[in-house]
Structure formats: C-alpha cells, structure tokens
Design an enzyme around this catalytic site. Structure first.
Site, short mmCIF file in Angstrom:
data_model
loop_
_atom_site.label_atom_id
_atom_site.label_comp_id
_atom_site.label_asym_id
_atom_site.label_seq_id
_atom_site.Cartn_x
_atom_site.Cartn_y
_atom_site.Cartn_z
N CYS A 72 -8.00 8.10 -2.26
CA CYS A 72 -7.67 7.62 -3.47
C CYS A 72 -6.77 6.22 -3.74
CB CYS A 72 -6.90 8.76 -4.57
SG CYS A 72 -5.09 8.91 -3.64
N CYS B 73 -3.73 6.60 -1.43
CA CYS B 73 -4.04 6.80 -0.16
C CYS B 73 -4.20 5.51 0.74
CB CYS B 73 -5.19 7.65 0.05
SG CYS B 73 -4.90 9.30 -0.52
#
Length: 91
Positions: free
Chosen positions: A22, A25
């Site tokens: 994501c 991340c």
C-alpha cells in the site's frame, strides 16, 4: 511473496518492510532507504507481503519494519529522524 534489493557488504543490516504494498508501505520503504543511506549503512532490504510470514513475525498492523529479524515498529510510518535511530541502534 517478497522482493529483495541490497547495498552489499559483509555486515549488511537486513531491513524488512512488512505490508501489502500500500501507499504507507511504499512510503516506509522510501524513508528506510533514505535513512540507511544518510547513515552510510550497508543494507539489504526485503519487502514481505505474505500475510502468514507477517503473522509469524508477530505483525498484526502494517506497515511494519523489522531490522535484522526484530520488529521495531508497526502500524505507522515514522519520521526520518526516528527511523535513523532505529537503524543506527546496536543490533
């Protein structure tokens, strides 16, 4: 699934970014790379996306960061200064 890249050296720090890929991340990976570079660390970075592997490491919230196999934080992206402290701490 995981991917690995490195700035090779014999005593390289292993940095693991745990998450699904994501935006948070990805941001954690960028900040970790920047912090390691500013510290002049030799490092190997691995992106861990396998939920089973994350659970085995005790991670329940992503993004998470592990240094040399030890989870240092989860559920947030730290500021660069905090990340430098985590990466520069004795292992």
């Amino acid at each position: 699934m995981s991917s690995t890249w490195s700035c090779e050296a014999e005593s390289a720090v292993k940095i693991q970014i745990l998450g699904t890929g994501c935006a948070k991340c990805q941001k954690l990976a960028q900040v970790a790379e920047q912090a390691a570079g500013e510290l002049g660390l030799a490092y190997e970075m691995e992106k861990v996306t396998d939920p089973m592997r994350m659970a085995q490491m005790g991670v329940m919230r992503t993004p998470a960061l592990a240094v040399d196999g030890v989870v240092k934080l989860s559920g947030r992206v730290p500021e660069a200064a905090e990340l430098k402290l985590l990466l520069g701490a004795p292992r």
